[in-house]
Design an enzyme around this catalytic site. Sequence first.
Site, PDB file in Angstrom:
ATOM      1  CB  CYS A 131      -4.170 -18.645 -21.948  1.00 42.59           C
ATOM      2  SG  CYS A 131      -5.630 -19.003 -20.960  1.00 42.59           S
ATOM      3  CG  HIS A 167      -3.451 -14.164 -19.428  1.00 43.61           C
ATOM      4  ND1 HIS A 167      -4.297 -13.736 -20.434  1.00 43.61           N
ATOM      5  CD2 HIS A 167      -3.909 -15.384 -19.057  1.00 43.61           C
ATOM      6  CE1 HIS A 167      -5.240 -14.651 -20.652  1.00 43.61           C
ATOM      7  NE2 HIS A 167      -5.027 -15.656 -19.813  1.00 43.61           N
ATOM      8  CD  GLU A 189      -2.215 -10.959 -21.691  1.00 41.31           C
ATOM      9  OE1 GLU A 189      -3.300 -11.251 -21.164  1.00 41.31           O
ATOM     10  OE2 GLU A 189      -1.318 -11.806 -21.900  1.00 41.31           O
TER      11      GLU A 189
END
Length: 396
Positions: free
Chosen positions: A285, A369, A371
């Site tokens: 990001c 992202h 995760e």
Amino acid sequence: MTTNDNSPAWPDRKPTALLVLADGTVLEGFGLGAEGSAVGEVCFNTAMTGYEEILTDPSYAGQLITFTFPHIGNVGANDEDIETVNMAATTGARGAILRASITEPSNYRASRHLDNWLSARGIIGLAGIDTRALTALIRQKGMPNAVIAHSKSGTFDLAALKKEAAAWPGLEGMDLVPMVTSAQRFDWDETDWHWGKGFGRQDKPEFHVVAIDYGIKRNILRLLAGEGCKVTVVTAKTPAEDILAMKPDGIFLSNGPGDPAATGEYAVPVIRKIIDSGVPTFGICLGHQMLGLAVGGKTVKMHQGHHGANHPVMDLTTGKVEITSMNHGFAVDKTTLPSSVEQTHYSLFDNSNCGIALKDKPVFSVQYHPEASPGPRDSHYLFTRFADLMRAKKRA
């Protein structure tokens, strides 16, 4: 329609919340969460789940989130799904805009009603507006600046709110990282959550990773720990010399809010020294955007940004399409990248850059992202890819 005593059967409810756009448009609704007002940029998020993770993602600092899914708050809130690491920092999102009022929670993990949780977090909420129309407006005109206001009395100084919305300069040129970064260095060993077990602990690390906190999420740290990493988290302005003195096996550049060019004033020189060191490096990001700046590229403000958990991305290294979780309003301009950098991922929505890798260094990053939290887990492999780079470096 009236009853026999001539009183209205469906009395009009007085608006207790407003969304005032910079162009003077006023949208009326009903207030939730904290009272008061907050100014920010209005974006929309298309995720169907994970509203608590979204509202505690530090990358949303300075923004008012419009949820396109109409029913938000159904499963309540709990302490396990919070993504903010630094609970003393300013909250990520400044406001939450919903279609329907919040219902009572109906999930066994819920510890409180979302309305009460919003109040405790200091987040102003507004329900009862046409979020589809607001989303269409953002798609047409871009993300507007606005003020969200909540008063239980329904009394507002409309002229002052309009003036504040019109005067706010917007996110371009804003460095918001100091609002969300950790106050001091700390270690992290918690691994990801598993059904019936909760969170685990990493007690036999294979690697030492230094993570630079520009607004890092907890699940990033959990997945790093899950890949065998002892993680040391350092503040956003930590000098490169201090980071390299810890002799890390890898360095992580975290997500975060604001304009990467503004934060890059102090972060990019650090990242350049890290690149020169040859230590395996992974960015996500804001970390990805500032890595792009560090290698000579440029970043641009996006028209409506990418916010949601259903964004398709092409991975050019494997030829596979992955569904990703995204939250960004700036992007790396791929046309400005030097020949020493290759594009590894791109968005199948608008072809914008979503990943880069250096051809001569063990350094890579992605815009989205991986995760998740919320979102699909298609991209968890990137943490393994980072571990493989560290493993190869140690064996060399």
